[in-house]
Motif scaffolding. Structure first.
Motif, PDB file in Angstrom:
ATOM      1  N   PRO A 439     -42.461  18.128  11.066  1.00  5.59           N
ATOM      2  CA  PRO A 439     -42.305  19.610  11.452  1.00  5.59           C
ATOM      3  C   PRO A 439     -40.862  20.091  11.302  1.00  5.59           C
ATOM      4  O   PRO A 439     -39.963  19.051  11.465  1.00  5.59           O
ATOM      5  CB  PRO A 439     -42.786  19.099  12.924  1.00  5.59           C
ATOM      6  N   ASP A 440     -41.013  21.370  11.100  1.00  2.00           N
ATOM      7  CA  ASP A 440     -39.589  21.959  11.262  1.00  2.00           C
ATOM      8  C   ASP A 440     -39.395  22.706  12.423  1.00  2.00           C
ATOM      9  O   ASP A 440     -40.053  23.566  12.847  1.00  2.00           O
ATOM     10  CB  ASP A 440     -39.693  22.857   9.912  1.00  2.00           C
ATOM     11  N   LEU A 441     -38.242  22.118  13.102  1.00  9.36           N
ATOM     12  CA  LEU A 441     -38.069  23.046  14.416  1.00  9.36           C
ATOM     13  C   LEU A 441     -37.562  24.288  14.420  1.00  9.36           C
ATOM     14  O   LEU A 441     -37.413  25.111  15.317  1.00  9.36           O
ATOM     15  CB  LEU A 441     -37.072  22.218  15.113  1.00  9.36           C
ATOM     16  N   SER A 442     -37.023  24.771  13.076  1.00  9.91           N
ATOM     17  CA  SER A 442     -36.447  26.153  13.008  1.00  9.91           C
ATOM     18  C   SER A 442     -37.250  27.013  12.382  1.00  9.91           C
ATOM     19  O   SER A 442     -37.264  28.207  11.970  1.00  9.91           O
ATOM     20  CB  SER A 442     -35.360  25.909  12.005  1.00  9.91           C
ATOM     21  N   ASP A 443     -38.706  26.693  12.446  1.00 11.12           N
ATOM     22  CA  ASP A 443     -39.784  27.601  11.848  1.00 11.12           C
ATOM     23  C   ASP A 443     -39.859  28.884  12.941  1.00 11.12           C
ATOM     24  O   ASP A 443     -39.970  28.640  14.108  1.00 11.12           O
ATOM     25  CB  ASP A 443     -40.959  27.118  12.018  1.00 11.12           C
ATOM     26  N   ASN A 444     -39.831  30.116  12.029  1.00 13.24           N
ATOM     27  CA  ASN A 444     -39.909  31.388  12.693  1.00 13.24           C
ATOM     28  C   ASN A 444     -38.891  31.537  13.916  1.00 13.24           C
ATOM     29  O   ASN A 444     -39.004  32.109  15.022  1.00 13.24           O
ATOM     30  CB  ASN A 444     -41.217  31.275  13.754  1.00 13.24           C
ATOM     31  N   ARG A 445     -37.545  31.040  13.516  1.00 18.42           N
ATOM     32  CA  ARG A 445     -36.309  31.137  14.376  1.00 18.42           C
ATOM     33  C   ARG A 445     -35.297  31.620  13.646  1.00 18.42           C
ATOM     34  O   ARG A 445     -35.076  31.307  12.570  1.00 18.42           O
ATOM     35  CB  ARG A 445     -36.168  29.943  15.144  1.00 18.42           C
ATOM     36  N   ASN A 446     -34.316  32.401  14.273  1.00 23.82           N
ATOM     37  CA  ASN A 446     -33.146  32.902  13.646  1.00 23.82           C
ATOM     38  C   ASN A 446     -32.100  31.710  13.398  1.00 23.82           C
ATOM     39  O   ASN A 446     -31.438  31.774  12.386  1.00 23.82           O
ATOM     40  CB  ASN A 446     -32.607  34.178  14.248  1.00 23.82           C
ATOM     41  N   GLU A 447     -31.915  30.831  14.353  1.00 19.01           N
ATOM     42  CA  GLU A 447     -31.189  29.901  14.397  1.00 19.01           C
ATOM     43  C   GLU A 447     -31.919  28.295  14.686  1.00 19.01           C
ATOM     44  O   GLU A 447     -32.946  28.356  15.362  1.00 19.01           O
ATOM     45  CB  GLU A 447     -30.049  30.126  15.437  1.00 19.01           C
ATOM     46  N   ASP A 448     -31.264  27.478  14.159  1.00 16.45           N
ATOM     47  CA  ASP A 448     -32.092  26.166  14.065  1.00 16.45           C
ATOM     48  C   ASP A 448     -31.729  25.537  15.413  1.00 16.45           C
ATOM     49  O   ASP A 448     -30.560  25.762  15.845  1.00 16.45           O
ATOM     50  CB  ASP A 448     -31.375  25.155  13.068  1.00 16.45           C
ATOM     51  N   PRO A 449     -32.519  25.108  16.334  1.00 19.84           N
ATOM     52  CA  PRO A 449     -32.397  24.605  17.668  1.00 19.84           C
ATOM     53  C   PRO A 449     -31.470  23.483  17.676  1.00 19.84           C
ATOM     54  O   PRO A 449     -30.740  23.386  18.782  1.00 19.84           O
ATOM     55  CB  PRO A 449     -33.861  24.434  18.358  1.00 19.84           C
ATOM     56  N   LEU A 450     -31.430  22.582  16.767  1.00 22.99           N
ATOM     57  CA  LEU A 450     -30.354  21.375  16.516  1.00 22.99           C
ATOM     58  C   LEU A 450     -28.823  22.100  16.511  1.00 22.99           C
ATOM     59  O   LEU A 450     -28.306  21.461  16.864  1.00 22.99           O
ATOM     60  CB  LEU A 450     -30.822  20.450  15.508  1.00 22.99           C
ATOM     61  N   VAL A 451     -28.853  23.060  15.646  1.00 24.13           N
ATOM     62  CA  VAL A 451     -27.486  23.503  15.302  1.00 24.13           C
ATOM     63  C   VAL A 451     -26.989  24.191  16.946  1.00 24.13           C
ATOM     64  O   VAL A 451     -26.062  24.056  17.333  1.00 24.13           O
ATOM     65  CB  VAL A 451     -27.418  24.580  14.322  1.00 24.13           C
ATOM     66  N   LEU A 452     -28.002  24.904  17.418  1.00 26.22           N
ATOM     67  CA  LEU A 452     -27.560  25.286  18.900  1.00 26.22           C
ATOM     68  C   LEU A 452     -27.157  24.458  19.839  1.00 26.22           C
ATOM     69  O   LEU A 452     -26.376  24.396  20.581  1.00 26.22           O
ATOM     70  CB  LEU A 452     -28.547  26.500  19.282  1.00 26.22           C
ATOM     71  N   LEU A 453     -28.088  23.373  19.871  1.00 22.47           N
ATOM     72  CA  LEU A 453     -27.756  22.152  20.766  1.00 22.47           C
ATOM     73  C   LEU A 453     -26.224  21.721  20.394  1.00 22.47           C
ATOM     74  O   LEU A 453     -25.523  21.221  21.352  1.00 22.47           O
ATOM     75  CB  LEU A 453     -28.641  21.047  20.377  1.00 22.47           C
ATOM     76  N   ALA A 454     -25.971  21.611  19.331  1.00 23.72           N
ATOM     77  CA  ALA A 454     -24.537  20.847  18.948  1.00 23.72           C
ATOM     78  C   ALA A 454     -23.499  22.162  19.225  1.00 23.72           C
ATOM     79  O   ALA A 454     -22.318  21.699  19.662  1.00 23.72           O
ATOM     80  CB  ALA A 454     -24.493  20.592  17.452  1.00 23.72           C
ATOM     81  N   TRP A 455     -23.630  23.338  19.229  1.00 26.71           N
ATOM     82  CA  TRP A 455     -22.774  24.492  19.531  1.00 26.71           C
ATOM     83  C   TRP A 455     -22.679  24.573  21.154  1.00 26.71           C
ATOM     84  O   TRP A 455     -21.347  24.765  21.412  1.00 26.71           O
ATOM     85  CB  TRP A 455     -23.259  25.734  19.095  1.00 26.71           C
ATOM     86  N   ARG A 456     -24.003  24.410  21.761  1.00 24.05           N
ATOM     87  CA  ARG A 456     -23.842  24.635  23.237  1.00 24.05           C
ATOM     88  C   ARG A 456     -23.266  23.297  24.101  1.00 24.05           C
ATOM     89  O   ARG A 456     -22.405  23.302  24.978  1.00 24.05           O
ATOM     90  CB  ARG A 456     -25.192  25.145  23.722  1.00 24.05           C
ATOM     91  N   CYS A 457     -23.765  22.291  23.611  1.00 20.14           N
ATOM     92  CA  CYS A 457     -23.520  20.947  24.538  1.00 20.14           C
ATOM     93  C   CYS A 457     -22.098  20.439  24.017  1.00 20.14           C
ATOM     94  O   CYS A 457     -22.160  19.538  22.740  1.00 20.14           O
ATOM     95  CB  CYS A 457     -24.676  19.954  24.130  1.00 20.14           C
ATOM     96  N   THR A 458     -21.287  20.667  24.520  1.00 20.81           N
ATOM     97  CA  THR A 458     -19.777  20.442  23.949  1.00 20.81           C
ATOM     98  C   THR A 458     -19.549  18.960  24.410  1.00 20.81           C
ATOM     99  O   THR A 458     -18.324  18.448  23.715  1.00 20.81           O
ATOM    100  CB  THR A 458     -18.762  21.198  24.743  1.00 20.81           C
TER     101      THR A 458
END
Length: 556
Positions: A439-458
């Motif tokens: 499964p691809d978590l970034s389907d139908n999304r502008n940003e990949d959730p894993l990239v957002l996780l790395a960006w937000r969770c410092t």
């Protein structure tokens, strides 16, 4: 070059007076006696006899020699204290006296044993527990069955079974025989451990782990075979009574941990603890997803006795709103570590209606500003996870492991938004067999959730992914966002995918470029996980969670 210095001799006292003549003579005789004694000592050190025949002097010297076997026991124990456990065993082979000193109680305050559930382990376990069980202060035992359900992979089956005519029936019979032997040996090993420590009043830490239960959709396979191994339940009852006897006899117990052990802890086990021991207990871990119906291993009323509890590990369905209220009471010390196991078996048999709401989590966080939560979710549906993940949970670690249902991108995005101040560990595992691919978590999304996780969770320091599609360019972005703060980045090779543009570029090797860019982003050499069997987080999720829970609770 030898340099001789002339040192003036000290003048005898009273040498210039007649009255001191006698004193001078006595002083010279005394000095001469001292010199003779010194010479005799030097001759003895050189192996020469001082007086009498040469043979008699040689025999005297042999009698005065001190060998390793004649050292005092206290000195041998002191030497052993500087050695590792393996070096102690080697040193004890020198003589019987050293072997007697090997199991001196001060040398073995901690005993950690990891056992395969195999008959060959039983004699060694019996010897070790007979020597150390009565005095050890910290005992940690882990039982692990080999992969007996792999076709023909178990010990002693002599190769893979022919699945021709009647092959499936023969293979099923062999699997049944192996499982019966595993559980029979398991019961004997557990009995050996419990019998050896039943009268140990010095036990301070007691930890048991037994990951030999294989869960199927129809129920627990181990429980099915357990009824065949012990049909009248005598051994199971004996094990439960021994466990309760250990709890009732304990006088210094501060750490009690029991995880995934078949038929050991019952809902009445904790009642064997005295009030004084319960009041001083600092860690309590009761994890068992085989309890049927709505029964629980601990109630809120029993939790009130554990006033000094600093870390707690329970099934999530057992951690109710009433328990959260008990932990916020002024009589209790602030709870600092909370580990929760969310298993689909528990969710099916128990309700989530009694779980703490967001106000309860806020009250817990106010009570203890250092409270951190560790959650592991086995095959939990997305709608149930949305109910569980309250915004005020101080979530530091989360581990998803899926065999039937997959985690959605919405859940990952919710975690990155709600727990950006606390989250340090994020593990995402998927073993669902799907011919269409991961499964691809970034389907139908502008940003990949894993990239957002790395960006937000410092504070993110560990990220492990298997069974979900991770695009190469997103993996590079994650490494650049977190840099050297991301200590561990484990992604299996089969989970990584490349864009068509990257594959079409003939001048650049996409795999080499990925390794180079991720390594530069992390500031350390990096490569994808080639062999999934080499990491316990992928192959043994229960054991990984239990060990992580132990270190998580100890790190206070």
């Amino acid at each position: 070059m030898l340099l001789f210095l002339s040192v003036p001799q000290p003048r005898p006292p009273g040498a210039r007076t007649r009255a001191g003549a006698a004193r001078v003579a006595r002083w010279q005789r005394l000095r001469l006696q001292q010199l003779r004694r010194l010479r005799g000592l030097l001759r003895g050190l050189r192996g020469r006899p001082r007086t009498g025949s040469r043979r008699r002097g040689r025999m005297a010297l042999c009698g005065q020699a001190a060998g390793a076997a004649s050292l005092p026991s206290e000195l041998i124990v002191h030497i052993f204290s500087f050695l590792s456990a393996s070096d102690r065993l080697r040193a004890s082979a020198s003589c019987s006296h050293w072997r007697e000193c090997l199991f001196y109680p001060a040398l073995w305050p901690q005993l950690r044993i990891c056992l395969r559930v195999s008959p060959s382990e039983q004699p060694r376990l019996e010897f070790l527990m007979r020597k150390c069980g009565w005095f050890v202060r910290e005992l940690r035992v882990e039982f692990a069955a080999e992969n007996y359900l792999s076709g023909g992979g178990g010990p002693g089956d002599g190769g893979r079974v022919d699945t021709g005519t009647g092959g499936e029936e023969v293979e099923a019979l062999q699997l049944s025989t192996r499982w019966l032997e595993v559980l029979r040996t398991y019961l004997e090993l557990v009995l050996c451990v419990l019998v050896s420590i039943r009268n140990n009043r010095n036990l301070q830490k007691f930890s048991l782990f037994g990951d030999i239960s294989v869960l199927q959709q129809q129920g627990s396979l181990s429980n099915t075979y357990l009824s065949k191994v012990d049909p009248d339940g005598k051994k199971i009852k004996q094990i439960q009574q021994l466990f309760e006897e250990i709890l009732s006899n304990s006088r210094q117990l501060k750490w009690l941990s029991c995880g995934f052990m078949l038929e050991i802890v019952t809902p009445t086990s904790l009642s064997s603890l005295s009030n004084s021991i319960a009041n001083t207990m600092e860690h309590l871990s009761l994890l068992d997803n085989n309890i049927p119906g709505n029964s629980t291993l601990i109630t809120a009323v029993e939790l009130e006795q554990f006033m000094n509890l600093r870390s707690l590990a329970l099934d999530f369905c057992d951690f109710t709103a009433e328990m959260a209220r008990v932990l916020t009471d002024n009589n209790h010390v602030p709870l600092q570590r909370l580990s929760l196991l969310v298993h689909n078996v528990s969710v099916m048999h128990k309700s989530l209606d009694n779980m703490p709401n967001d106000e309860h989590w806020k009250a817990l966080s106010r009570k203890s500003t250092n409270l951190r939560v560790y959650i592991m979710a086995f095959d939990i549906k997305s709608e149930d996870m949305l109910k569980i993940l309250k915004p005020s949970i101080p979530l530091e670690r989360i581990h998803f492991d899926s065999y039937i249902t997959c985690v959605s991108g919405a859940i990952v995005d919710l975690i990155s938004r709600q727990y950006d101040k606390f989250l340090t560990h994020f593990i995402l595992m998927n073993d669902v067999i799907d011919t269409s691919g991961f499964p691809d978590l970034s389907d139908n999304r502008n940003e990949d959730p894993l990239v957002l996780l790395a960006w937000r969770c410092t504070k993110l320091s560990l990220l492990a992914i298997h069974g979900y599609t991770v695009w190469a360019h997103n993996l590079i972005a994650i490494a650049r966002l977190r840099g050297c703060d991301l200590k561990v980045l484990e992604v299996t090779e089969e989970s990584i995918d490349f864009d068509q543009g990257e594959l079409a570029d003939q001048d650049v090797d996409p795999v080499h470029n990925l390794i180079e860019q991720v390594s530069l982003g992390l500031g350390q050499p990096w490569h994808a996980i080639m062999d999934i069997e080499s990491l316990s987080v992928f192959t043994e999720p229960n054991r990984h969670f239990y060990r992580e829970m132990q270190s998580f609770s100890e790190d206070i």
